[in-house]
Enzyme design. Structure first.
Site: not given
Length: 343
Positions: A235, A264, A283
């Protein structure tokens, strides 16, 4: 009438949400898919919801207050940090996630790929060919895994899968975790500072929680071994990105491979984008077809368990199970029977 399941998430993942809805519907439940904030939906709809599946959509006190009959909040993927566990615990609502072997095995493979790509400077070798540069005549930039110290922060399923795959690579693996086991063959458990100071490769592989946000701050990042490779597939909120940028820009971190960021998607103006010695992915680096196919199946299984009166195997607040059973065994369904007796 079948039990009602609300499926919430951003429009950017509409295909995944619809695939989850199809799987849950095939399991015998009524579904509603929304991209709107949960509290913006009609009280009548929310009152009928017995299970909530959500991706990224925040679920806290306001959302659970608006869902008086919800028994379980389910993340269909491994992460669930957008769900307030404390509020769910106080309301005797189970929280489950979509952890699957396909998920952590894919992430382990992808993380090792990033490590090898960084150590072997794959992108530099590719640019040399594409840009018609002469073959290098000086010292080579690629480095072997053999003989290196690989430090892994965290000891969950993905970390264990990485460690299994690196067995036999003649590298020393060190791990830091809050509650290390007494002994594990081939591993050394060390304090975080020691790991940072001695590891040639540092892999961030721990969960994000209020107590871990920003725990790799400027002071700790400055402890990193000069010339190391830094990989974060966990993360972004775990790491001070401004200090990370400075360390990579100065070359003190030789390579950084980042699949996650504090915000993000990564902003178009992020200075990280300007660094040549980075690998940046959105991601998505470990999101394989096999992992994707497992998500709807496990989400449906979690719903079926929770609405059938059994806590899902992947329940994350197991300390409320007994209170949860008592609450829902006593609650009458539409036919006057136990809500937890079946569907």
């Amino acid at each position: 009438m079948s039990a009602s399941v609300l499926i919430a998430g951003p429009e950017s993942i509409v295909r995944l949400l619809n695939d989850i809805a199809q799987s849950v519907t095939e399991a015998g439940f009524g579904t509603t898919v929304t991209h709107q904030p949960i509290v913006s939906l009609s009280p009548q709809l929310l009152a009928g919801v017995q299970a909530l599946i959500c991706v990224v959509s925040p679920v806290g006190r306001a959302e659970l207050d608006a869902l008086p009959n919800v028994r379980a909040v389910i993340s269909p993927i491994t992460g669930y940090d957008w769900i307030d566990l404390e509020v769910a615990r106080a309301k005797d609502v189970l929280v489950a996630n979509g952890e699957a072997s396909e998920n952590f095995e894919s992430m382990a493979e992808a993380t090792i790929m990033l490590m090898l790509t960084s150590l072997y400077d794959l992108h530099g070798a590719e640019r040399q060919l594409r840009d018609l540069q002469p073959r290098p005549k000086g010292p080579m930039s690629a480095r072997m895994v053999r003989g290196k110290t690989i430090g892994i922060i965290g000891y969950g399923n993905i970390s264990r899968a990485i460690i299994r795959r690196l067995a036999g690579w003649d590298a020393q693996i060190v791990v830091t975790t809050r509650t290390p086991p007494e002994t594990v063959d081939g591993l050394r458990f060390v304090e975080l500072d020691q790991l940072l100071e001695t590891s040639d490769v540092v892999i961030v592989m721990t969960s994000l929680a209020p107590e871990t946000r920003g725990f790799l701050g400027a002071e700790r990042l400055r402890r990193l071994k000069p010339g190391c490779v830094f990989i974060n597939t966990a993360r972004g909120g775990l790491v001070d990105e401004e200090e990370l940028y400075r360390q990579v820009a100065a070359g003190r971190i030789a390579k950084a491979a980042l699949d996650v960021f504090d915000e993000e998607p990564l902003g178009a103006d992020s200075p990280l984008r300007q660094l040549p010695n980075t690998i940046l992915t959105d991601h998505i680096v470990g999101h394989t077809r096999e992992m994707y196919d497992a998500i709807p199946r496990i989400a449906a299984a979690n719903v079926a368990a929770a609405l059938g009166g059994a806590p899902p195997e992947r329940t994350r607040n197991r300390d409320v199970i007994e209170r949860w059973r008592a609450k829902w065994d006593a609650a009458p369904g539409e036919d006057g029977a136990s809500r937890a007796s079946g569907i």
